[in-house]
Design an enzyme around this catalytic site. Structure first.
Site, PDB file in Angstrom:
ATOM      1  N   HIS A  17       9.526  -3.280   8.719  1.00 21.21           N
ATOM      2  CA  HIS A  17       8.507  -3.628   7.728  1.00 21.21           C
ATOM      3  C   HIS A  17       9.025  -3.682   6.287  1.00 21.21           C
ATOM      4  O   HIS A  17       8.320  -4.146   5.407  1.00 21.21           O
ATOM      5  CB  HIS A  17       7.353  -2.625   7.816  1.00 21.21           C
ATOM      6  CG  HIS A  17       6.111  -3.050   7.104  1.00 21.21           C
ATOM      7  ND1 HIS A  17       5.384  -4.177   7.457  1.00 21.21           N
ATOM      8  CD2 HIS A  17       5.455  -2.516   6.038  1.00 21.21           C
ATOM      9  CE1 HIS A  17       4.334  -4.305   6.658  1.00 21.21           C
ATOM     10  NE2 HIS A  17       4.355  -3.312   5.780  1.00 21.21           N
ATOM     11  N   LEU A  22       6.567   5.120   9.810  1.00 18.70           N
ATOM     12  CA  LEU A  22       6.087   4.004  10.616  1.00 18.70           C
ATOM     13  C   LEU A  22       6.686   2.681  10.132  1.00 18.70           C
ATOM     14  O   LEU A  22       6.984   1.796  10.931  1.00 18.70           O
ATOM     15  CB  LEU A  22       4.560   3.934  10.562  1.00 18.70           C
ATOM     16  CG  LEU A  22       3.807   5.052  11.288  1.00 18.70           C
ATOM     17  CD1 LEU A  22       2.310   4.942  11.022  1.00 18.70           C
ATOM     18  CD2 LEU A  22       4.079   5.002  12.793  1.00 18.70           C
ATOM     19  N   GLN A  23       6.850   2.551   8.828  1.00 23.02           N
ATOM     20  CA  GLN A  23       7.422   1.315   8.291  1.00 23.02           C
ATOM     21  C   GLN A  23       8.873   1.131   8.700  1.00 23.02           C
ATOM     22  O   GLN A  23       9.354   0.004   8.783  1.00 23.02           O
ATOM     23  CB  GLN A  23       7.304   1.315   6.757  1.00 23.02           C
ATOM     24  CG  GLN A  23       5.881   1.206   6.265  1.00 23.02           C
ATOM     25  CD  GLN A  23       5.802   1.185   4.759  1.00 23.02           C
ATOM     26  OE1 GLN A  23       5.958   0.156   4.126  1.00 23.02           O
ATOM     27  NE2 GLN A  23       5.560   2.339   4.160  1.00 23.02           N
ATOM     28  N   ASP A  73       9.224  -5.601  13.074  1.00 24.84           N
ATOM     29  CA  ASP A  73       8.091  -5.025  12.334  1.00 24.84           C
ATOM     30  C   ASP A  73       7.013  -4.547  13.307  1.00 24.84           C
ATOM     31  O   ASP A  73       6.478  -5.331  14.092  1.00 24.84           O
ATOM     32  CB  ASP A  73       7.527  -6.085  11.383  1.00 24.84           C
ATOM     33  CG  ASP A  73       6.635  -5.504  10.302  1.00 24.84           C
ATOM     34  OD1 ASP A  73       5.977  -4.475  10.560  1.00 24.84           O
ATOM     35  OD2 ASP A  73       6.591  -6.087   9.199  1.00 24.84           O
ATOM     36  N   SER A 131       3.663  -6.971   2.067  1.00 27.99           N
ATOM     37  CA  SER A 131       2.581  -6.343   2.821  1.00 27.99           C
ATOM     38  C   SER A 131       1.238  -6.561   2.115  1.00 27.99           C
ATOM     39  O   SER A 131       0.823  -7.709   1.946  1.00 27.99           O
ATOM     40  CB  SER A 131       2.909  -4.863   3.034  1.00 27.99           C
ATOM     41  OG  SER A 131       2.131  -4.315   4.078  1.00 27.99           O
ATOM     42  N   LEU A 132       0.551  -5.502   1.663  1.00 31.71           N
ATOM     43  CA  LEU A 132      -0.701  -5.690   0.930  1.00 31.71           C
ATOM     44  C   LEU A 132      -0.490  -6.555  -0.303  1.00 31.71           C
ATOM     45  O   LEU A 132      -1.336  -7.382  -0.655  1.00 31.71           O
ATOM     46  CB  LEU A 132      -1.281  -4.330   0.524  1.00 31.71           C
ATOM     47  CG  LEU A 132      -2.516  -4.345  -0.379  1.00 31.71           C
ATOM     48  CD1 LEU A 132      -3.679  -5.078   0.271  1.00 31.71           C
ATOM     49  CD2 LEU A 132      -2.920  -2.919  -0.753  1.00 31.71           C
ATOM     50  N   TRP A 158       0.833  -1.200   0.000  1.00 28.21           N
ATOM     51  CA  TRP A 158       0.000   0.000   0.000  1.00 28.21           C
ATOM     52  C   TRP A 158       0.868   1.251   0.000  1.00 28.21           C
ATOM     53  O   TRP A 158       1.907   1.304   0.633  1.00 28.21           O
ATOM     54  CB  TRP A 158      -0.895   0.001   1.242  1.00 28.21           C
ATOM     55  CG  TRP A 158      -1.855   1.152   1.296  1.00 28.21           C
ATOM     56  CD1 TRP A 158      -3.103   1.206   0.776  1.00 28.21           C
ATOM     57  CD2 TRP A 158      -1.627   2.430   1.913  1.00 28.21           C
ATOM     58  NE1 TRP A 158      -3.680   2.437   1.024  1.00 28.21           N
ATOM     59  CE2 TRP A 158      -2.793   3.207   1.714  1.00 28.21           C
ATOM     60  CE3 TRP A 158      -0.560   2.991   2.607  1.00 28.21           C
ATOM     61  CZ2 TRP A 158      -2.915   4.506   2.196  1.00 28.21           C
ATOM     62  CZ3 TRP A 158      -0.660   4.292   3.074  1.00 28.21           C
ATOM     63  CH2 TRP A 158      -1.835   5.027   2.871  1.00 28.21           C
ATOM     64  N   PHE A 179       3.407   7.336   6.970  1.00 32.57           N
ATOM     65  CA  PHE A 179       3.381   5.882   6.845  1.00 32.57           C
ATOM     66  C   PHE A 179       4.781   5.337   6.571  1.00 32.57           C
ATOM     67  O   PHE A 179       5.155   4.290   7.104  1.00 32.57           O
ATOM     68  CB  PHE A 179       2.422   5.481   5.731  1.00 32.57           C
ATOM     69  CG  PHE A 179       2.220   3.997   5.603  1.00 32.57           C
ATOM     70  CD1 PHE A 179       1.705   3.248   6.657  1.00 32.57           C
ATOM     71  CD2 PHE A 179       2.551   3.326   4.434  1.00 32.57           C
ATOM     72  CE1 PHE A 179       1.519   1.884   6.555  1.00 32.57           C
ATOM     73  CE2 PHE A 179       2.362   1.962   4.313  1.00 32.57           C
ATOM     74  CZ  PHE A 179       1.847   1.240   5.372  1.00 32.57           C
TER      75      PHE A 179
END
Length: 253
Positions: A234, A145-146, A206, A80-81, A20, A142
């Site tokens: 991540h 955060l990863q 992660d 991920s996604l 994503w 984001f």
């Protein structure tokens, strides 16, 4: 819709599916390395990069598009996604997908009563509100955060940010649809039906898809191996590129 992808290398067919908030350019280091050994298809998921939108925006529909556009027999790497999409595609087309590698993937992105290994739905809803107010700032948040907890956070954020600058950012409506997909998707009941060999690559640090999610995948897929990438969060294919590329090369050869 028109699905955009680029192809490099020669040999066994291999498809890369990003996560994503990104596009195929996020594989700028890994794709050429794999292209020395395989014929690599670097896909922009629907609504991302140069690919057109799809409606409905769900895993089944996207898997159906990949079934039509990708080689009749191939391996797939999903991050991920993109890993959730790889699982849906593998379940839908076992005749087409022979092996699957999952990077930082979870069967259920949002916390539920019987699933603590995830972010809360409230957190994701708040992020959706942030996205509506300022998409660029939300994406940068984001990316941070990863990288949280990674041994090389600056390298991760720089690579994700560079990919965004080098290609077309996912459209805001597609980003919102992707968040809805993450809110709703729960693939735990479908894992037993996937029979292909699966390599689960998961960063030990992660914070977005905790290691316990990777352990659950490995324990509930019939033919899976878990590799924990120490020191990575991540995006281990950036921060631990040598180890991840070597693991993928060994698995798909």
């Amino acid at each position: 819709m028109s699905l955009h992808y680029c192809v490099l290398g020669a040999g066994r067919e291999l498809v890369l599916l990003h996560g994503w908030g990104s596009h195929g350019g996020v594989w700028s280091e890994l794709a050429p390395a794999l292209g020395e050994h395989f014929r690599v298809h670097v896909v922009d998921l629907p609504g991302c990069g140069k690919s057109g939108d799809c409606n409905p925006y769900d895993l089944d529909h996207m898997a159906a598009i990949l079934m039509q556009e990708m080689p009749p027999r191939c391996g797939v790497v999903g991050w991920s996604l993109g890993g959730q999409l790889a699982l849906a595609w593998a379940a839908k087309a076992p005749h087409q997908i022979d092996r699957v590698a999952l990077i930082a993937t979870t069967p259920c992105f949002v916390r539920r009563e019987d699933w603590p290994h995830a972010v809360s739905g409230d957190e994701l809803q708040e992020f959706k509100r942030m996205l509506a107010a300022d998409p660029g700032a939300a994406l940068l948040r984001f990316y941070s955060l990863q990288a949280l907890g990674d041994e090389h956070p600056r390298k991760v954020v720089a690579r994700l940010g560079a990919a965004l600058e080098e290609g077309s950012a996912p459209r805001p409506a597609v980003l919102a649809s992707g968040l809805d997909l993450l809110l709703e998707t729960d693939q735990r009941a479908e894992l037993a039906a996937i029979s292909q060999p699966v390599l689960v690559l998961h960063g030990a640090r992660d914070r977005i898809t905790p290691l316990a999610a990777g352990e659950h995948l490995c324990g509930n897929l019939s033919n899976a191996e878990l590799v924990v990438i120490c020191g990575a969060a991540h995006v281990p294919f950036v921060s631990a590129f040598p180890e991840v590329s070597a693991r993928l090369l060994r698995f798909f050869q």
